[in-house]
Design a protein around this motif. Structure first.
Motif, mmCIF file in Angstrom:
data_model
loop_
_atom_site.group_PDB
_atom_site.id
_atom_site.type_symbol
_atom_site.label_atom_id
_atom_site.label_comp_id
_atom_site.label_asym_id
_atom_site.label_seq_id
_atom_site.Cartn_x
_atom_site.Cartn_y
_atom_site.Cartn_z
ATOM 1 N N TYR A 158 41.591 18.361 37.640
ATOM 2 C CA TYR A 158 42.370 19.595 37.715
ATOM 3 C C TYR A 158 41.791 20.448 38.848
ATOM 4 O O TYR A 158 40.577 20.655 38.927
ATOM 5 N N HIS A 159 42.698 20.923 39.715
ATOM 6 C CA HIS A 159 42.296 21.657 40.910
ATOM 7 C C HIS A 159 43.027 22.990 40.983
ATOM 8 O O HIS A 159 44.097 23.150 40.404
ATOM 9 N N VAL A 160 42.458 23.889 41.766
ATOM 10 C CA VAL A 160 43.153 25.094 42.185
ATOM 11 C C VAL A 160 42.823 25.265 43.664
ATOM 12 O O VAL A 160 41.666 25.169 44.062
ATOM 13 N N MET A 183 38.409 21.165 42.852
ATOM 14 C CA MET A 183 38.369 20.774 41.450
ATOM 15 C C MET A 183 37.596 21.791 40.607
ATOM 16 O O MET A 183 36.532 22.249 41.013
ATOM 17 N N PHE A 184 38.154 22.107 39.424
ATOM 18 C CA PHE A 184 37.442 22.966 38.481
ATOM 19 C C PHE A 184 37.182 22.252 37.149
ATOM 20 O O PHE A 184 36.324 22.685 36.377
ATOM 21 N N ALA A 185 37.908 21.166 36.863
ATOM 22 C CA ALA A 185 37.724 20.448 35.601
ATOM 23 C C ALA A 185 38.067 18.977 35.773
ATOM 24 O O ALA A 185 38.869 18.611 36.632
ATOM 25 N N ASP A 240 34.265 10.225 25.469
ATOM 26 C CA ASP A 240 35.076 11.243 26.148
ATOM 27 C C ASP A 240 34.298 12.527 26.422
ATOM 28 O O ASP A 240 33.620 13.057 25.535
ATOM 29 N N ILE A 241 34.445 13.019 27.671
ATOM 30 C CA ILE A 241 33.810 14.273 28.074
ATOM 31 C C ILE A 241 34.751 15.088 28.951
ATOM 32 O O ILE A 241 35.607 14.554 29.652
ATOM 33 N N LEU A 242 34.560 16.397 28.892
ATOM 34 C CA LEU A 242 35.213 17.344 29.788
ATOM 35 C C LEU A 242 34.116 17.890 30.685
ATOM 36 O O LEU A 242 33.095 18.390 30.187
ATOM 37 N N THR A 243 34.286 17.795 31.988
ATOM 38 C CA THR A 243 33.306 18.300 32.933
ATOM 39 C C THR A 243 33.904 19.519 33.625
ATOM 40 O O THR A 243 35.032 19.475 34.108
ATOM 41 N N LEU A 244 33.120 20.613 33.631
ATOM 42 C CA LEU A 244 33.602 21.896 34.144
ATOM 43 C C LEU A 244 32.626 22.529 35.124
ATOM 44 O O LEU A 244 31.413 22.465 34.932
ATOM 45 N N LYS A 245 33.183 23.174 36.126
ATOM 46 C CA LYS A 245 32.396 24.004 37.036
ATOM 47 C C LYS A 245 31.825 25.151 36.200
ATOM 48 O O LYS A 245 32.484 25.640 35.275
ATOM 49 N N ALA A 274 35.605 28.144 34.557
ATOM 50 C CA ALA A 274 35.566 27.149 35.633
ATOM 51 C C ALA A 274 36.669 27.424 36.653
ATOM 52 O O ALA A 274 36.427 27.403 37.867
ATOM 53 N N HIS A 275 37.863 27.686 36.158
ATOM 54 C CA HIS A 275 39.007 27.994 37.022
ATOM 55 C C HIS A 275 38.696 29.235 37.857
ATOM 56 O O HIS A 275 38.912 29.250 39.075
ATOM 57 N N GLU A 276 38.191 30.276 37.222
ATOM 58 C CA GLU A 276 37.889 31.531 37.918
ATOM 59 C C GLU A 276 36.778 31.344 38.950
ATOM 60 O O GLU A 276 36.847 31.929 40.035
ATOM 61 N N MET A 277 35.766 30.538 38.634
ATOM 62 C CA MET A 277 34.674 30.279 39.587
ATOM 63 C C MET A 277 35.232 29.691 40.887
ATOM 64 O O MET A 277 34.850 30.106 41.976
ATOM 65 N N VAL A 278 36.128 28.732 40.766
ATOM 66 C CA VAL A 278 36.708 28.093 41.947
ATOM 67 C C VAL A 278 37.665 29.057 42.643
ATOM 68 O O VAL A 278 37.649 29.193 43.867
#
Length: 120
Positions: free
Chosen positions: A29-31, A35-37, A47-52, A100-104
C-alpha cells in the motif's frame, strides 16, 4: 486480525494505491508512490502486517507488545511488523496504519500532495 479487514482499512486512506509484489508474495500500500504498509508473511509463512513507524514509537511498541517486532525484511529503525495473531486492540491496528500513512504523507513534496488533493 485478518487480511480482509487490514486491506480494507489501508485502501480507504486518502491517496492510497495498491499493488501485489509477486517476488515477495505480499500486498503493498502506497501514498504518492511511497509504501506505508505491506501484508505478507515471515520466513515460516506466518501472516504479518509491516508498517512505517516513527523510530521512537517503534521501539516503545516493541517493548509493550510481544506481537510487534522490528520490520521483517525492512529497515528495523523505521518499520515494525505485527503478527496477525498478536494480542493488540482493534483500535490500535487502525491507529498504527493511520500513523504509517501520515508518516509517508508528511514526507511527500507539496506538489505531490496537491496532485493527490491531499492536505498540505
Amino acid at each position: 486480525m485478518n487480511k480482509e479487514t487490514l486491506d480494507a482499512y489501508c485502501r480507504k486512506l486518502p491517496g492510497c494505491t495498491y499493488d501485489y509484489q509477486v517476488d515477495w508474495e505480499c500486498d503493498r500500500y502506497h501514498v504518492g508512490g511511497k509504501m506505508f504498509a505491506m501484508i505478507g508473511g515471515d520466513a515460516k509463512g506466518k501472516d504479518i502486517l509491516t508498517l512505517k513507524c516513527d523510530p521512537a514509537r517503534a521501539d516503545e511498541l516493541r517493548e509493550i507488545y510481544e506481537g510487534i517486532i522490528p520490520g521483517y525484511h525492512m529497515n528495523k529503525t523505521h518499520w515494525n511488523s505485527i503478527y496477525f495473531d498478536a494480542d493488540i486492540p482493534h483500535e490500535l491496528w487502525e491507529r498504527l496504519i493511520a500513523h504509517a500513512h501520515e508518516m509517508v504523507l508528511q514526507k511527500l513534496p507539496k506538489r505531490v500532495r496537491q496532485e493527490l488533493s491531499l492536505p498540505e
